[in-house]
Write an enzyme that holds these catalytic residues in place. Sequence first.
Site, PDB file in Angstrom:
ATOM      1  N   TYR A   1       0.795  -1.377   0.053  1.00 48.01           N
ATOM      2  CA  TYR A   1      -0.282   0.033   0.123  1.00 48.01           C
ATOM      3  C   TYR A   1       0.813   1.212   0.093  1.00 48.01           C
ATOM      4  CZ  TYR A   1      -3.795   3.261   1.456  1.00 48.01           C
ATOM      5  OH  TYR A   1      -4.556   4.169   1.482  1.00 48.01           O
ATOM      6  N   ASP A   2       1.766   1.424   0.991  1.00 51.47           N
ATOM      7  CA  ASP A   2       2.329   2.703   1.116  1.00 51.47           C
ATOM      8  C   ASP A   2       3.648   2.554   0.084  1.00 51.47           C
ATOM      9  OD1 ASP A   2       4.352   1.100   2.538  1.00 51.47           O
ATOM     10  OD2 ASP A   2       3.696   1.912   4.407  1.00 51.47           O
ATOM     11  N   GLU A   3       4.214   1.787  -0.314  1.00 48.48           N
ATOM     12  CA  GLU A   3       5.141   2.130  -1.519  1.00 48.48           C
ATOM     13  C   GLU A   3       4.256   1.849  -2.592  1.00 48.48           C
ATOM     14  OE1 GLU A   3       7.805   2.867  -1.159  1.00 48.48           O
ATOM     15  OE2 GLU A   3       9.361   1.700   0.189  1.00 48.48           O
TER      16      GLU A   3
ATOM     17  N   ARG B   1     -10.939  -0.750  10.154  1.00 45.45           N
ATOM     18  CA  ARG B   1     -10.319   0.751  10.779  1.00 45.45           C
ATOM     19  C   ARG B   1     -10.734   0.920  11.901  1.00 45.45           C
ATOM     20  NH1 ARG B   1     -10.204   3.877   5.019  1.00 45.45           N
ATOM     21  NH2 ARG B   1     -12.053   2.734   4.385  1.00 45.45           N
TER      22      ARG B   1
ATOM     23  N   ARG C   1       3.762   5.385  14.566  1.00 43.43           N
ATOM     24  CA  ARG C   1       3.520   5.640  16.036  1.00 43.43           C
ATOM     25  C   ARG C   1       2.911   6.871  16.152  1.00 43.43           C
ATOM     26  NH1 ARG C   1       9.346   3.811  17.328  1.00 43.43           N
ATOM     27  NH2 ARG C   1       9.562   4.096  15.163  1.00 43.43           N
TER      28      ARG C   1
ATOM     29  N   THR D   1      -0.670   4.396  22.725  1.00 40.69           N
ATOM     30  CA  THR D   1      -0.278   5.785  22.579  1.00 40.69           C
ATOM     31  C   THR D   1       0.233   6.296  21.224  1.00 40.69           C
ATOM     32  OG1 THR D   1       1.998   4.851  23.001  1.00 40.69           O
ATOM     33  CG2 THR D   1       0.683   5.794  25.042  1.00 40.69           C
ATOM     34  N   GLN D   2       0.047   5.246  20.467  1.00 42.11           N
ATOM     35  CA  GLN D   2       0.096   5.689  18.863  1.00 42.11           C
ATOM     36  C   GLN D   2      -0.898   6.669  18.685  1.00 42.11           C
ATOM     37  OE1 GLN D   2      -1.022   2.702  19.835  1.00 42.11           O
ATOM     38  NE2 GLN D   2      -2.195   1.511  18.178  1.00 42.11           N
TER      39      GLN D   2
ATOM     40  N   GLN E   1      -5.309  -1.349  19.884  1.00 40.18           N
ATOM     41  CA  GLN E   1      -3.995  -2.252  19.548  1.00 40.18           C
ATOM     42  C   GLN E   1      -2.737  -1.598  20.337  1.00 40.18           C
ATOM     43  OE1 GLN E   1      -4.124  -2.429  15.428  1.00 40.18           O
ATOM     44  NE2 GLN E   1      -5.722  -3.914  15.383  1.00 40.18           N
TER      45      GLN E   1
ATOM     46  N   ASP F   1       3.075  -0.591  12.259  1.00 38.14           N
ATOM     47  CA  ASP F   1       2.206   0.674  12.420  1.00 38.14           C
ATOM     48  C   ASP F   1       2.852   1.906  12.838  1.00 38.14           C
ATOM     49  OD1 ASP F   1      -0.640   1.213  12.776  1.00 38.14           O
ATOM     50  OD2 ASP F   1      -0.150   1.161  15.285  1.00 38.14           O
TER      51      ASP F   1
END
Length: 400
Positions: free
Chosen positions: A211-213, A252, A356, A291-292, A287, A354
């Site tokens: 997805y991100d690449e 999500r 942060r 703190t993310q 998850q 994931d």
Amino acid sequence: MASETVNGGDQQTITKPPPLPSPLRFSKFFQFVSWQSNLRILVTGGAGFIGSHLVDKLMENEKNEVIVIDNYFTGSKDNLKKWIGHPRFELIRHGFNDDEKDKNMVYKVSHYAVLIIDLPLSVDVTETLLLEVDQIYHLACPASPIFYKYNPVKTIKTNVIGTLNMLGLAKRVGARILLTSTSEVYGDPIEHPQKEEYWGNVNPIGVRSCYDEGKRVAETLMFDYHRQHGLEIRIARIFNTYGPRMNIDDGRVVSNFIAQAIRYCSWNHIAPPACIPFLMGEPLTVQAPGTQTRSFCYVSDMVDGLIRLMDGDHTGPINIGNPGEFTMMELAEAVKELIDPKVPLKIVENTPDDPRQRKPDITKAKELLGWEPKITLREGLPLMEEDFRQRLGVPKKQAN
Ligand SMILES: NC(=O)c1ccc[n+]([C@@H]2O[C@H](COP(=O)([O-])OP(=O)(O)OC[C@H]3O[C@@H](n4cnc5c(N)ncnc54)[C@H](O)[C@@H]3O)[C@@H](O)[C@H]2O)c1
Ligand SMILES: O=C(O)[C@H]1O[C@H](OP(=O)(O)OP(=O)(O)OC[C@H]2O[C@@H](n3ccc(=O)[nH]c3=O)[C@H](O)[C@@H]2O)[C@H](O)[C@@H](O)[C@@H]1O
């Protein structure tokens, strides 16, 4: 035409004039000027969450004709049902429309018999397509991590081949094209908040890379077509967007928390908590570590930003998101407070890579598009709760 650049101004400026509108469309315009719409707009992924809200907004303008293509992997025809049959709207089915169906019966039966009977007919952006359009909003791509990781090779194909196909179409017909890129191009960001100039911190071989690449390559393709062929491009880097019509089991975080809290309360209502605790539904799954952070943008603000970007003079990339930043624990507490303070939280294992922290710097959107979000998380969550309650069939209990 715009020639502004990003990344500290080290990119080439445009050397070619913008393409002319499609000759086909041009002649049609003069021939049928009395009824021709001002713009024919293609929305790929238009049956999805953001896509269908975008279609609603575009259809509000009587001068627009809107065409949707989708493969229904994460989207649904239900999201578009109010427009099906509207004279300014078309949902393309395998490249031919209903009127042509009878004429092409043999072709269709031989190739798509099972699909015709059992599945909604779909169009996949990894296949080439020729349509006569003026603007392309290119959204097609699964967005929820559990869905984009389900078939990573298909996700990469959608981002790379799908974007190439849409760029090829834009080039051929002289259309302006907008890509919905993502804050995930910044990866697990070391700079905070994220400005468009930041090049990101992305794992190229991880489980999110499809997805991100994939989106990073899609951005590269957009700029290469822009520099090499003078294509009019727009790139939006979208940050976490939420709102009504998200798939209930989308995976999500906002949709998960709201669905979990409503389901918990509905079970709680039927089964007295003291006697059958296992029937009480799922707690909110935070998850680890909780703190993310994420910054959540309400969908109507997002759609407004996308349309301003498309219709404006700036190529981008431009961050479109709400800078209000929350930890996942804070989000869970906000959902509890809204739906039922008794809903428990459960810390569960996280997935690899994931990010942060995530928060957009929206200076560019403010200055170049005159855009900033209007709806805060506390205003948006109740609107989403209402929609989820309706779809889950769990009305809000009236206070005595
Ligand atoms: N929602 C967000 O928070 C967010 C954040 C950043 C970027 N984006 C981007 O915005 C776009 C829309 O996101 P969304 O939240 O509406 O997601 P979504 O999953 O609800 O919508 C995506 C749509 O694309 C369709 N699709 C997927 N692959 C396809 C293919 N190969 N051919 C044709 N159609 C295909 C799906 O069926 C669906 O209708 C995506 O490109 C996503 O990457 C979304
Ligand atoms: O905005 C973006 O650019 C990207 O944001 C999301 O990706 P992500 O932020 O990982 O989305 P979620 O799955 O909603 O996760 C957000 C956070 O919530 C956490 N989470 C998720 C689900 C859950 O049940 N509980 C929970 O705590 C995750 O660990 C993560 O830290 C989108 O799904 C991507 O498509 C999009 O491109």
